[in-house]
Design a protein around this motif. Structure first.
Motif, PDB file in Angstrom:
ATOM      1  N   LEU A  77       7.930   6.236  11.169  1.00  0.00           N
ATOM      2  CA  LEU A  77       6.962   5.145  11.023  1.00  0.00           C
ATOM      3  C   LEU A  77       7.551   4.009  10.192  1.00  0.00           C
ATOM      4  CD1 LEU A  77       5.208   7.876  11.374  1.00  0.00           C
ATOM      5  CD2 LEU A  77       3.339   6.524  10.461  1.00  0.00           C
ATOM      6  N   ALA A  78       7.191   2.796  10.576  1.00  0.00           N
ATOM      7  CA  ALA A  78       7.418   1.598   9.760  1.00  0.00           C
ATOM      8  C   ALA A  78       6.032   1.018   9.478  1.00  0.00           C
ATOM      9  CB  ALA A  78       8.288   0.594  10.498  1.00  0.00           C
ATOM     10  N   THR A  79       5.695   0.822   8.218  1.00  0.00           N
ATOM     11  CA  THR A  79       4.340   0.409   7.875  1.00  0.00           C
ATOM     12  C   THR A  79       4.361  -0.752   6.889  1.00  0.00           C
ATOM     13  OG1 THR A  79       4.226   1.962   6.014  1.00  0.00           O
ATOM     14  CG2 THR A  79       3.503   2.780   8.162  1.00  0.00           C
ATOM     15  N   THR A  80       3.200  -1.340   6.674  1.00  0.00           N
ATOM     16  CA  THR A  80       3.115  -2.366   5.647  1.00  0.00           C
ATOM     17  C   THR A  80       3.485  -1.755   4.296  1.00  0.00           C
ATOM     18  OG1 THR A  80       0.759  -1.955   5.214  1.00  0.00           O
ATOM     19  CG2 THR A  80       1.308  -3.617   6.879  1.00  0.00           C
ATOM     20  N   SER A  81       4.141  -2.550   3.475  1.00  0.00           N
ATOM     21  CA  SER A  81       4.516  -2.107   2.140  1.00  0.00           C
ATOM     22  C   SER A  81       3.510  -2.652   1.132  1.00  0.00           C
ATOM     23  CB  SER A  81       5.918  -2.608   1.801  1.00  0.00           C
ATOM     24  OG  SER A  81       6.319  -2.168   0.532  1.00  0.00           O
ATOM     25  N   CYS A  82       3.424  -2.001  -0.026  1.00  0.00           N
ATOM     26  CA  CYS A  82       2.491  -2.390  -1.099  1.00  0.00           C
ATOM     27  C   CYS A  82       1.039  -2.169  -0.701  1.00  0.00           C
ATOM     28  CB  CYS A  82       2.653  -3.846  -1.511  1.00  0.00           C
ATOM     29  SG  CYS A  82       4.314  -4.360  -1.835  1.00  0.00           S
ATOM     30  N   THR A  83       0.782  -1.340   0.290  1.00  0.00           N
ATOM     31  CA  THR A  83      -0.580  -0.957   0.637  1.00  0.00           C
ATOM     32  C   THR A  83      -0.862   0.352  -0.083  1.00  0.00           C
ATOM     33  OG1 THR A  83      -0.635  -2.143   2.738  1.00  0.00           O
ATOM     34  CG2 THR A  83      -2.081  -0.240   2.530  1.00  0.00           C
ATOM     35  N   VAL A  84      -1.623   0.275  -1.188  1.00  0.00           N
ATOM     36  CA  VAL A  84      -1.726   1.360  -2.164  1.00  0.00           C
ATOM     37  C   VAL A  84      -2.984   2.183  -1.931  1.00  0.00           C
ATOM     38  CG1 VAL A  84      -1.933   1.871  -4.636  1.00  0.00           C
ATOM     39  CG2 VAL A  84      -0.368   0.074  -3.859  1.00  0.00           C
ATOM     40  N   VAL A  85      -2.811   3.516  -1.954  1.00  0.00           N
ATOM     41  CA  VAL A  85      -3.919   4.433  -1.743  1.00  0.00           C
ATOM     42  C   VAL A  85      -4.003   5.431  -2.896  1.00  0.00           C
ATOM     43  CG1 VAL A  85      -3.893   4.246   0.767  1.00  0.00           C
ATOM     44  CG2 VAL A  85      -2.487   5.959  -0.325  1.00  0.00           C
ATOM     45  N   ALA A  97      -8.040   1.682   0.730  1.00  0.00           N
ATOM     46  CA  ALA A  97      -6.680   1.267   0.376  1.00  0.00           C
ATOM     47  C   ALA A  97      -6.665  -0.217   0.016  1.00  0.00           C
ATOM     48  CB  ALA A  97      -5.735   1.525   1.539  1.00  0.00           C
ATOM     49  N   ILE A  98      -5.941  -0.549  -1.027  1.00  0.00           N
ATOM     50  CA  ILE A  98      -5.736  -1.944  -1.422  1.00  0.00           C
ATOM     51  C   ILE A  98      -4.493  -2.418  -0.679  1.00  0.00           C
ATOM     52  CG2 ILE A  98      -5.364  -3.526  -3.344  1.00  0.00           C
ATOM     53  CD1 ILE A  98      -6.596  -1.426  -5.192  1.00  0.00           C
ATOM     54  N   ILE A  99      -4.663  -3.228   0.355  1.00  0.00           N
ATOM     55  CA  ILE A  99      -3.535  -3.525   1.235  1.00  0.00           C
ATOM     56  C   ILE A  99      -2.633  -4.597   0.632  1.00  0.00           C
ATOM     57  CG2 ILE A  99      -4.969  -2.851   3.193  1.00  0.00           C
ATOM     58  CD1 ILE A  99      -4.812  -5.780   4.164  1.00  0.00           C
ATOM     59  N   MET A 135       3.201  -2.201  -6.259  1.00  0.00           N
ATOM     60  CA  MET A 135       2.615  -0.922  -6.641  1.00  0.00           C
ATOM     61  C   MET A 135       2.121  -0.873  -8.087  1.00  0.00           C
ATOM     62  SD  MET A 135       1.707   2.277  -6.663  1.00  0.00           S
ATOM     63  CE  MET A 135       2.097   3.031  -5.083  1.00  0.00           C
ATOM     64  N   ILE A 136       2.984  -1.176  -9.048  1.00  0.00           N
ATOM     65  CA  ILE A 136       2.598  -0.971 -10.449  1.00  0.00           C
ATOM     66  C   ILE A 136       1.439  -1.882 -10.854  1.00  0.00           C
ATOM     67  CG2 ILE A 136       3.394  -1.077 -12.844  1.00  0.00           C
ATOM     68  CD1 ILE A 136       6.115  -0.049 -11.878  1.00  0.00           C
TER      69      ILE A 136
END
Length: 501
Positions: A77-85, A97-99, A135-136
């Motif tokens: 899979l290739a997915t959006t980055s920085c989409t935090v769950v 999820a905060i996309i 992320m942080i």
């Protein structure tokens, strides 16, 4: 013949594709999902929607490909980055999820930068930026504003990792994502422990997946439950992917030092391959082993590019004819009869990292028509790309060719302008589905068909067109570029005052 299932999990939908060992796409199905927007620049999605979309799209793509489900060897899979769950101990989401595009964590991003932690050297040599998307800052926002969710969370991870957990039952993060947006550094012990601790987030270190797998590495086989839902064999390997744009580098065939990927769409992203780290102001970041072993990726970016063309279309009230505008604009000389566009319509990401900078159209007369402005926008975006390449060159990375993926590849004029303004050849591979092709290469590598990602690229990524810069136009653009560079300092105080008003 091996067959590989890929998924490109984007902002609006998930597209599953089936590829063979030649890099041919045999089946492709997309399933949309909802994004919920709210005040405060918030954007959220339900992780369950990702899984449902993946199951539906995968079954559809396999059926369209007319291959037996038993012939699928690997999934990537290739997915959006920085989409935090944030997940409980059973892998269920505790909140939406905060996309990636959600920037509610602006104050938290400032707090991260204010620590001055050594891990921040990745971005601008320690001067930043630190984005509210990452992320942080997002994890810190949850801890500050939803402490009960943060405390209850067993796992805080990304879209990619949620899907890995559903597919395999494994808590594993992608080395691609963690180096790109979590301040993980292979050469300095991994996790940014001192940074997290200085923010009072020590508990986050235990909530992150402790296993980190590089792109192309096998995470595990499908779990029995996932295999049953997907109608696949439990022997299918789940191979690590990563952020869609970075996996797209593989699909573009950008792997050698000096090569640079230009990922185009609403914005531009520039990713160069280098053997040495490049840390300096004006560079978004530099990341070791992010895509390829023992190579660094250097990153720049323009916030608004294709979105400026869309803005012009809105001003034209639905009358924009792209084919006609391209035809007329191609007949103009460089410089569009005195027009220069500063492409900072949503601020500048690099090389100035100035969110308060604004766009400008300079030199307008009553003789100018829409096609003049159309071409001037393209030229301004080309100059913005060149400014980033110049900043990279000053810091020690010099690109030798540009490979384009995304929307700009559809316009011969835009491709030629990029070649002429940058003074570099521009390449466009045969397939424009770069994240999916890159995921297929990783799946084939993980399944054992290629000894390296580079070998997979050589077999599965097909070359396309190559556009050479033109000597006369390069010289003309060199002069206009100097005037473009003069715009930012000349307009800075005026733009800042307007943005703050």
């Amino acid at each position: 013949m091996g067959y590989f299932l890929t998924a490109d999990g984007g902002t609006e939908s998930l597209r599953a594709r089936v590829y063979d060992l030649t890099g041919t796409c045999l089946g492709s199905v997309a399933v949309p999902y909802e994004t919920r927007f709210s005040a405060g620049a918030r954007a959220e999605q339900d992780p369950e929607d990702w899984w449902k979309a993946f199951v539906q799209a995968s079954k559809g793509a396999i059926a369209e490909a007319r291959v037996s489900p038993s012939d699928i060897e690997a999934i990537t899979l290739a997915t959006t980055s920085c989409t935090v769950v944030a997940l409980d101990e059973n892998g269920k989401a505790l909140r939406p999820a905060i996309i990636w595009m959600d920037v509610r964590a602006n104050r938290e991003a400032d707090a991260v930068l204010a620590t001055g932690d050594p891990a921040l050297i990745l971005n601008g040599g320690g001067r930043g930026p630190v984005s509210a998307e990452w992320m942080i800052p997002k994890a810190l926002w949850i801890a500050r504003n939803e402490p009960e969710i943060f405390e209850k969370a067993h796992t805080i991870c990304e879209y990619q990792d949620f899907m890995t957990l559903r597919l395999t039952g494994e808590r594993a993060a992608s080395l691609n994502n963690v180096t790109l947006r979590w301040h993980y550094q292979v050469e300095h012990g991994g996790w940014a422990k001192s940074l997290v601790e200085s923010l009072g987030l020590s508990a986050l270190l235990e909530k992150w997946p402790q296993r980190v797998v590089p792109p192309g590495g096998v995470i595990a086989n499908l779990s029995a439950k996932a295999a049953q839902e997907l109608g696949l064999s439990p022997s299918v390997k789940v191979v690590q992917g990563g952020a869609d744009a970075l996996i797209g580098m593989i699909g573009l065939g950008v792997a050698k030092p000096g090569q640079l990927a230009l990922i185009t769409g609403s914005s531009h992203l520039q990713f160069g391959v280098t053997e040495q780290a490049v840390y300096a102001p004006g560079i978004w970041g530099t990341y070791r082993d992010c895509v390829y072993p023992n190579r660094h990726i250097v990153e720049g970016g323009q916030t608004s590019t294709g979105s400026i063309i869309a803005w012009l279309g809105r001003l034209m009230n639905g009358t924009m004819d792209l084919a006609e505008l391209n035809r007329k604009a191609a007949e103009l000389e460089p410089g569009c009869d005195g027009l220069i566009v500063q492409d900072h319509f949503q601020g500048n990401r690099t090389p100035y990292t100035d969110p308060l900078s604004r766009g400008a159209i300079i030199g307008l007369t009553l003789a100018h028509e829409p096609h003049h402005i159309f071409r001037a926008i393209m030229e301004g975006i080309g100059f913005g790309t060149r400014a980033i390449l110049d900043a990279m060159a000053t810091a020690g990375y010099r690109g030798t060719e540009i490979t384009v993926g995304g929307g700009a590849g559809a316009s011969d004029l835009w491709l030629q302008i990029h070649a002429d303004t940058a003074g570099l050849p521009v390449c466009v591979p045969a397939s424009r589905d770069a994240p999916s092709v890159g995921a297929a290469v990783l799946a084939a590598h993980g399944a054992g068909h290629f000894s390296s990602i580079d070998d997979g690229i050589a077999t599965m990524v097909r070359p396309g067109r190559r556009i050479e810069p033109r000597t006369r136009e390069m010289a003309l653009y060199n002069d206009i570029y100097q005037r473009y560079l003069a715009l930012y300092p000349a307009l800075k105080s005026v733009a800042t005052a307007g943005a703050q008003a």
